[in-house]
Design a protein around this motif. Structure first.
Motif, short mmCIF file in Angstrom:
data_model
loop_
_atom_site.label_atom_id
_atom_site.label_comp_id
_atom_site.label_asym_id
_atom_site.label_seq_id
_atom_site.Cartn_x
_atom_site.Cartn_y
_atom_site.Cartn_z
N UNK A 1 13.96 -8.01 7.93
CA UNK A 1 13.35 -8.44 6.67
C UNK A 1 11.83 -8.28 6.68
N UNK A 2 11.17 -8.62 7.82
CA UNK A 2 9.70 -8.52 7.89
C UNK A 2 9.26 -7.07 7.70
N UNK A 3 9.94 -6.14 8.40
CA UNK A 3 9.58 -4.72 8.31
C UNK A 3 9.84 -4.22 6.89
N UNK A 4 10.97 -4.60 6.30
CA UNK A 4 11.32 -4.14 4.96
C UNK A 4 10.30 -4.64 3.94
N UNK A 5 9.93 -5.91 4.00
CA UNK A 5 8.99 -6.47 3.04
C UNK A 5 7.61 -5.82 3.14
N UNK A 6 7.15 -5.60 4.40
CA UNK A 6 5.83 -4.97 4.60
C UNK A 6 5.86 -3.51 4.16
N UNK A 7 6.95 -2.79 4.46
CA UNK A 7 7.08 -1.39 4.06
C UNK A 7 7.06 -1.26 2.54
N UNK A 8 7.80 -2.13 1.85
CA UNK A 8 7.83 -2.09 0.40
C UNK A 8 6.49 -2.49 -0.20
N UNK A 9 5.78 -3.40 0.46
CA UNK A 9 4.44 -3.80 -0.01
C UNK A 9 3.48 -2.61 0.08
N UNK A 10 3.55 -1.89 1.20
CA UNK A 10 2.69 -0.71 1.37
C UNK A 10 3.05 0.38 0.36
N UNK A 11 4.35 0.54 0.10
CA UNK A 11 4.79 1.51 -0.90
C UNK A 11 4.33 1.15 -2.30
N UNK A 12 4.32 -0.16 -2.61
CA UNK A 12 3.92 -0.59 -3.95
C UNK A 12 2.44 -0.36 -4.21
N UNK A 13 1.65 -0.28 -3.13
CA UNK A 13 0.22 0.01 -3.29
C UNK A 13 -0.02 1.40 -3.87
N UNK A 14 0.92 2.30 -3.67
CA UNK A 14 0.78 3.69 -4.14
C UNK A 14 1.25 3.86 -5.58
N UNK A 15 1.81 2.81 -6.17
CA UNK A 15 2.40 2.90 -7.51
C UNK A 15 1.49 2.25 -8.55
N UNK A 16 1.51 2.73 -9.80
CA UNK A 16 0.65 2.17 -10.84
C UNK A 16 1.21 0.91 -11.50
N UNK A 17 2.41 0.47 -11.10
CA UNK A 17 3.04 -0.70 -11.71
C UNK A 17 2.93 -1.90 -10.77
N UNK A 18 2.93 -3.09 -11.35
CA UNK A 18 3.06 -4.29 -10.52
C UNK A 18 4.54 -4.44 -10.19
N UNK A 19 4.81 -4.81 -8.95
CA UNK A 19 6.20 -4.87 -8.49
C UNK A 19 6.44 -6.17 -7.75
N UNK A 20 7.72 -6.44 -7.49
CA UNK A 20 8.07 -7.53 -6.58
C UNK A 20 9.22 -7.08 -5.70
N UNK A 21 9.25 -7.62 -4.49
CA UNK A 21 10.31 -7.28 -3.54
C UNK A 21 11.46 -8.22 -3.78
N UNK A 22 12.67 -7.66 -3.94
CA UNK A 22 13.86 -8.48 -4.12
C UNK A 22 14.81 -8.20 -2.96
N UNK A 23 15.56 -9.22 -2.58
CA UNK A 23 16.54 -9.11 -1.49
C UNK A 23 17.93 -9.38 -2.03
N UNK A 24 18.93 -8.97 -1.27
CA UNK A 24 20.31 -9.16 -1.70
C UNK A 24 20.64 -10.65 -1.82
#
Length: 137
Positions: free
Chosen positions: A111-134
């Motif tokens: 979970x820690x790696x997934x959340x940080x990876x998605x956070x870094x990916x969201x920095x490259x996008x022009x939209x505000x995002x949130x990480x969701x889990x199953x």
């Protein structure tokens, strides 16, 4: 970079992005996902940059799914060209993302790696995002 192999029409109107996402708003493949919270046009370059940031942080472990595809041609005229003389040529491809749309999914990492990876990916996008889990469903 992502772009369609062939299209029915070469150029498209700009249009507006109204309302919430009709489909693609639930997790289908992975355990963690990046969900859009605002409407925006995401280019093929931005999708590729986010994908690279995510896979690099995950050290190529696990699996990444890209749930959006740039199928909208965006035309632009060259700089310092006079008005008129038609619409410009296709400059890049984009995807119209509505709020609630799942953009990336991840599985096979903690979970820690997934959340940080998605956070870094969201920095490259022009939209505000949130990480969701199953578990959030």
């Amino acid at each position: 970079m992502l772009q369609p192999k062939r299209t029915k029409f070469r150029k498209m109107h700009k249009g507006r992005i109204h309302g919430e996402a009709k489909g693609g708003s639930t997790l289908n493949f992975g355990s963690f996902a990046l969900k859009s919270t605002q409407p925006e046009r995401v280019t093929a370059r931005q999708i590729e940059a986010a994908r690279r940031a995510i896979t690099r942080y995950m050290k190529r472990q696990g699996r990444v799914w890209i749930r959006i595809f740039p199928d909208t041609p965006v035309s632009a005229k060259p700089t310092e060209v006079r008005m008129g003389s038609g619409k410009g040529s296709v400059d890049f491809w984009a995807c119209k993302v509505k709020p609630g749309r799942i953009m990336f999914e991840i599985d096979g990492v903690s979970e820690e790696i997934a959340r940080e990876a998605l956070r870094l990916g969201s920095m490259k996008l022009p939209v505000t995002t949130r990480v969701v889990a199953r578990e959030d469903w």
